[in-house]
Scaffold this motif. Sequence first.
Motif, short mmCIF file in Angstrom:
data_model
loop_
_atom_site.label_atom_id
_atom_site.label_comp_id
_atom_site.label_asym_id
_atom_site.label_seq_id
_atom_site.Cartn_x
_atom_site.Cartn_y
_atom_site.Cartn_z
N GLU A 275 0.86 -1.18 0.00
CA GLU A 275 0.00 0.00 0.00
C GLU A 275 0.89 1.22 0.00
N ASP A 276 0.62 2.15 -0.89
CA ASP A 276 1.37 3.41 -0.96
C ASP A 276 2.88 3.15 -1.04
N ASP A 277 3.27 2.16 -1.83
CA ASP A 277 4.67 1.79 -2.05
C ASP A 277 5.38 1.32 -0.78
N VAL A 278 4.62 0.81 0.18
CA VAL A 278 5.18 0.22 1.40
C VAL A 278 4.75 -1.24 1.44
N ARG B 148 7.94 -3.92 7.81
CA ARG B 148 7.60 -2.95 6.77
C ARG B 148 8.86 -2.54 6.03
N TRP C 184 10.22 0.10 2.75
CA TRP C 184 9.89 1.17 1.80
C TRP C 184 11.19 1.82 1.34
#
Length: 173
Positions: free
Chosen positions: A116-119, A134, A136
Amino acid sequence: MDIVNFFETLSGKWFSQRTVHNLASQSSQAGQSNLLIEFLPATDSDLAQACAPLGHDPSHIACGLRIHQDSQIEGETQKIEGTALMVVMTPTDAGAGTLVQAASSSPALQGNYRVEDDVLTIVTPTDAGQIEERLWFANPNLRMRTSVLKTGDGVQMASFCSEIRMGAAKAAA
């Protein structure tokens, strides 16, 4: 970004600086790792072999990674070396799916992922509780990684890694 694109961007040689904080003992420990991460297509036979003990259909593999690790923990004299596989199963329409992690030194673990959202978030149940990780990118050559070990008593350990890309992975011969 979908999971296959995300895994492709992980490919390369990385230097990792890590700090782990044990909340129960209120202690911290630092470490460094050299990582060589190879992107593997869905057709790689090692991915199917890693999924077999968990009963996954190889036709549902989206992609994977082979991760070679050479680590040194502050205050320890012995290095930690090893190789692991991460296997991404085909995601749902919502972009979530199953992730298999296999290392020769331990049984395969199965968790869930979502982007989600490049994470990228990976949640993996373990005997001790649950690990939530996580990842990113701050830029194409700098990524951040956090992980938290949660047990029935709450959060037990937390870690933060900053990882710098040192070069592209060499193509397989």
